[in-house]
Write a protein that holds these residues in place. Structure first.
Motif: not given
Length: 189
Positions: A7-18, A56-61, A115-117
Protein backbone atom coordinates in the motif's frame (compact mmCIF):
# COMPACT_ATOMS: atom_id res chain seq x y z
CA UNK A 1 -5.52 -7.94 1.41
CA UNK A 2 -2.37 -6.10 0.25
CA UNK A 3 0.42 -5.70 2.73
CA UNK A 4 1.16 -2.34 4.35
CA UNK A 5 4.40 -2.18 2.33
CA UNK A 6 2.48 -2.73 -0.93
CA UNK A 7 0.00 0.00 0.00
CA UNK A 8 2.84 2.43 0.85
CA UNK A 9 4.55 1.64 -2.47
CA UNK A 10 1.31 2.19 -4.39
CA UNK A 11 0.83 5.53 -2.63
CA UNK A 12 4.43 6.53 -3.51
CA UNK A 13 3.88 5.66 -7.17
CA UNK A 14 0.59 7.58 -7.16
CA UNK A 15 2.42 10.69 -5.89
CA UNK A 16 5.50 10.30 -8.11
CA UNK A 17 3.98 9.43 -11.47
CA UNK A 18 1.39 11.38 -13.46
CA UNK A 19 -2.06 9.86 -13.09
CA UNK A 20 -3.92 9.75 -16.40
CA UNK A 21 -7.67 9.09 -16.41
CA UNK A 22 -8.48 7.91 -19.93
CA UNK A 23 -12.26 8.04 -19.62
CA UNK A 24 -14.16 10.86 -18.01
CA UNK A 25 -17.85 11.56 -18.56
CA UNK A 26 -17.53 14.91 -16.80
CA UNK A 27 -18.67 16.98 -19.83
CA UNK A 28 -22.17 15.46 -19.79
CA UNK A 29 -22.57 16.66 -16.20
CA UNK A 30 -21.08 20.05 -17.12
CA UNK A 31 -23.62 20.38 -19.93
CA UNK A 32 -26.49 19.74 -17.51
CA UNK A 33 -25.15 21.93 -14.70
CA UNK A 34 -24.23 24.88 -16.92
CA UNK A 35 -27.71 24.88 -18.45
CA UNK A 36 -29.17 24.82 -14.92
CA UNK A 37 -27.33 28.07 -14.20
CA UNK A 38 -23.93 27.09 -12.78
CA UNK A 39 -21.22 29.23 -14.31
CA UNK A 40 -18.13 27.04 -13.95
CA UNK A 41 -18.67 23.53 -12.54
CA UNK A 42 -15.46 22.24 -14.13
CA UNK A 43 -13.33 24.95 -12.56
CA UNK A 44 -15.25 25.24 -9.29
CA UNK A 45 -15.88 21.54 -8.60
CA UNK A 46 -14.23 18.99 -10.86
CA UNK A 47 -10.77 20.61 -11.01
CA UNK A 48 -10.54 20.28 -7.21
CA UNK A 49 -11.70 16.65 -7.32
CA UNK A 50 -9.16 15.80 -10.02
CA UNK A 51 -6.35 17.52 -8.10
CA UNK A 52 -7.31 15.74 -4.85
CA UNK A 53 -7.23 12.43 -6.73
CA UNK A 54 -3.80 13.19 -8.11
CA UNK A 55 -5.06 13.24 -11.70
CA UNK A 56 -2.71 15.18 -14.00
CA UNK A 57 -4.30 14.31 -17.36
CA UNK A 58 -8.04 13.78 -17.90
CA UNK A 59 -9.51 12.48 -21.16
CA UNK A 60 -12.94 14.15 -21.29
CA UNK A 61 -15.66 12.57 -23.39
CA UNK A 62 -17.08 15.41 -25.47
CA UNK A 63 -19.08 13.36 -27.93
CA UNK A 64 -19.95 9.88 -28.93
CA UNK A 65 -22.54 7.28 -29.81
CA UNK A 66 -24.47 6.97 -26.55
CA UNK A 67 -28.18 7.67 -26.86
CA UNK A 68 -29.59 10.50 -24.73
CA UNK A 69 -26.33 11.77 -23.22
CA UNK A 70 -24.33 12.25 -26.38
CA UNK A 71 -26.69 12.52 -29.30
CA UNK A 72 -29.03 15.19 -28.03
CA UNK A 73 -31.98 15.22 -30.41
CA UNK A 74 -30.44 12.81 -32.90
CA UNK A 75 -27.66 15.21 -33.86
CA UNK A 76 -24.50 13.94 -32.17
CA UNK A 77 -22.35 16.51 -33.96
CA UNK A 78 -24.40 19.35 -32.43
CA UNK A 79 -24.18 17.88 -28.91
CA UNK A 80 -20.42 17.39 -29.39
CA UNK A 81 -20.03 21.06 -30.34
CA UNK A 82 -21.93 22.07 -27.19
CA UNK A 83 -19.84 19.80 -24.96
CA UNK A 84 -16.58 20.99 -26.52
CA UNK A 85 -17.63 24.61 -26.07
CA UNK A 86 -18.51 24.02 -22.41
CA UNK A 87 -15.15 22.40 -21.66
CA UNK A 88 -13.04 24.88 -23.66
CA UNK A 89 -14.87 27.87 -22.17
CA UNK A 90 -13.91 26.74 -18.70
CA UNK A 91 -10.34 25.84 -19.68
CA UNK A 92 -9.88 29.29 -21.26
CA UNK A 93 -10.89 31.02 -18.02
CA UNK A 94 -9.11 28.69 -15.56
CA UNK A 95 -5.29 28.74 -15.26
CA UNK A 96 -5.41 25.43 -13.35
CA UNK A 97 -6.63 23.67 -16.54
CA UNK A 98 -4.84 23.26 -19.88
CA UNK A 99 -6.12 21.83 -23.15
CA UNK A 100 -3.69 19.28 -24.55
CA UNK A 101 -3.46 19.51 -28.33
CA UNK A 102 0.25 18.84 -28.93
CA UNK A 103 3.14 16.87 -27.46
CA UNK A 104 4.51 20.19 -26.23
CA UNK A 105 1.23 20.88 -24.37
CA UNK A 106 1.58 17.48 -22.72
CA UNK A 107 5.19 18.13 -21.71
CA UNK A 108 4.34 21.58 -20.26
CA UNK A 109 1.42 20.11 -18.35
CA UNK A 110 3.48 17.33 -16.80
CA UNK A 111 6.26 19.80 -15.91
CA UNK A 112 3.84 22.30 -14.35
CA UNK A 113 0.88 22.28 -12.02
CA UNK A 114 -2.07 22.51 -14.42
CA UNK A 115 -4.41 19.59 -15.06
CA UNK A 116 -4.28 18.62 -18.72
CA UNK A 117 -7.51 17.99 -20.59
CA UNK A 118 -7.64 15.80 -23.70
CA UNK A 119 -10.89 16.05 -25.67
CA UNK A 120 -12.14 12.54 -26.47
CA UNK A 121 -14.94 10.93 -28.48
CA UNK A 122 -16.53 7.71 -27.20
CA UNK A 123 -17.76 6.64 -30.60
CA UNK A 124 -17.53 8.52 -33.88
CA UNK A 125 -21.21 9.26 -34.46
CA UNK A 126 -20.46 13.05 -34.35
CA UNK A 127 -18.13 12.62 -37.34
CA UNK A 128 -20.99 11.08 -39.39
CA UNK A 129 -18.42 9.23 -41.52
CA UNK A 130 -17.26 12.55 -43.04
CA UNK A 131 -13.59 13.45 -43.32
CA UNK A 132 -14.49 17.15 -43.19
CA UNK A 133 -16.10 16.69 -39.76
CA UNK A 134 -13.09 14.67 -38.55
CA UNK A 135 -10.86 17.60 -39.56
CA UNK A 136 -13.21 20.17 -38.00
CA UNK A 137 -13.34 18.36 -34.66
CA UNK A 138 -9.54 18.07 -34.75
CA UNK A 139 -9.32 21.85 -35.24
CA UNK A 140 -11.52 22.25 -32.15
CA UNK A 141 -9.09 20.12 -30.14
CA UNK A 142 -10.35 16.52 -30.23
CA UNK A 143 -7.22 14.37 -29.90
CA UNK A 144 -8.60 10.96 -28.94
CA UNK A 145 -11.38 8.88 -30.48
CA UNK A 146 -12.81 5.51 -29.60
CA UNK A 147 -14.27 4.31 -32.90
CA UNK A 148 -17.54 2.97 -31.47
CA UNK A 149 -19.42 2.78 -28.22
CA UNK A 150 -21.56 -0.39 -28.03
CA UNK A 151 -23.39 -0.37 -31.34
CA UNK A 152 -22.63 0.11 -35.00
CA UNK A 153 -21.96 3.55 -36.44
CA UNK A 154 -20.76 4.69 -39.89
CA UNK A 155 -17.19 3.71 -39.04
CA UNK A 156 -17.36 0.25 -37.44
CA UNK A 157 -19.37 -2.25 -35.40
CA UNK A 158 -19.45 -1.90 -31.63
CA UNK A 159 -19.01 -4.61 -29.03
CA UNK A 160 -22.78 -4.92 -28.65
CA UNK A 161 -23.20 -6.19 -32.21
CA UNK A 162 -23.82 -9.94 -32.49
CA UNK A 163 -21.45 -10.35 -35.44
CA UNK A 164 -18.68 -7.78 -35.18
CA UNK A 165 -16.89 -7.17 -38.46
CA UNK A 166 -14.04 -5.06 -39.70
CA UNK A 167 -14.05 -1.33 -40.26
CA UNK A 168 -16.46 -0.11 -42.91
CA UNK A 169 -15.00 1.31 -46.12
CA UNK A 170 -15.81 4.80 -44.79
CA UNK A 171 -14.29 3.81 -41.45
CA UNK A 172 -11.00 2.91 -43.11
CA UNK A 173 -10.84 6.39 -44.64
CA UNK A 174 -11.79 8.07 -41.36
CA UNK A 175 -9.19 6.12 -39.37
CA UNK A 176 -6.49 6.98 -41.94
CA UNK A 177 -7.45 10.66 -41.65
CA UNK A 178 -7.44 10.56 -37.84
CA UNK A 179 -4.00 8.97 -37.98
CA UNK A 180 -2.77 11.65 -40.39
CA UNK A 181 -4.11 14.34 -38.04
CA UNK A 182 -2.43 12.75 -35.00
CA UNK A 183 -5.66 11.76 -33.24
CA UNK A 184 -5.33 8.67 -31.05
CA UNK A 185 -7.94 6.18 -32.27
CA UNK A 186 -8.92 3.06 -30.35
CA UNK A 187 -11.55 0.36 -30.57
CA UNK A 188 -13.01 -2.17 -28.18
CA UNK A 189 -13.45 -5.76 -29.25
Amino acid sequence: MPSAAAIRRAEELHRELPVVDCHGDIPVDLWRRRRAGERAPLADDYANRLREGGVRIEFMTVGGDQPLTMDGIGSPEIRALELIDDVLSEIDSTPALRAIRTAEDLDRTIAGQAIGIVLHFEGLAPVRGKLSLARSFHRLGVRSAQLTWNMRNEVADGIGEPMASELSAVGQKVVRELDRLGVISTCLT
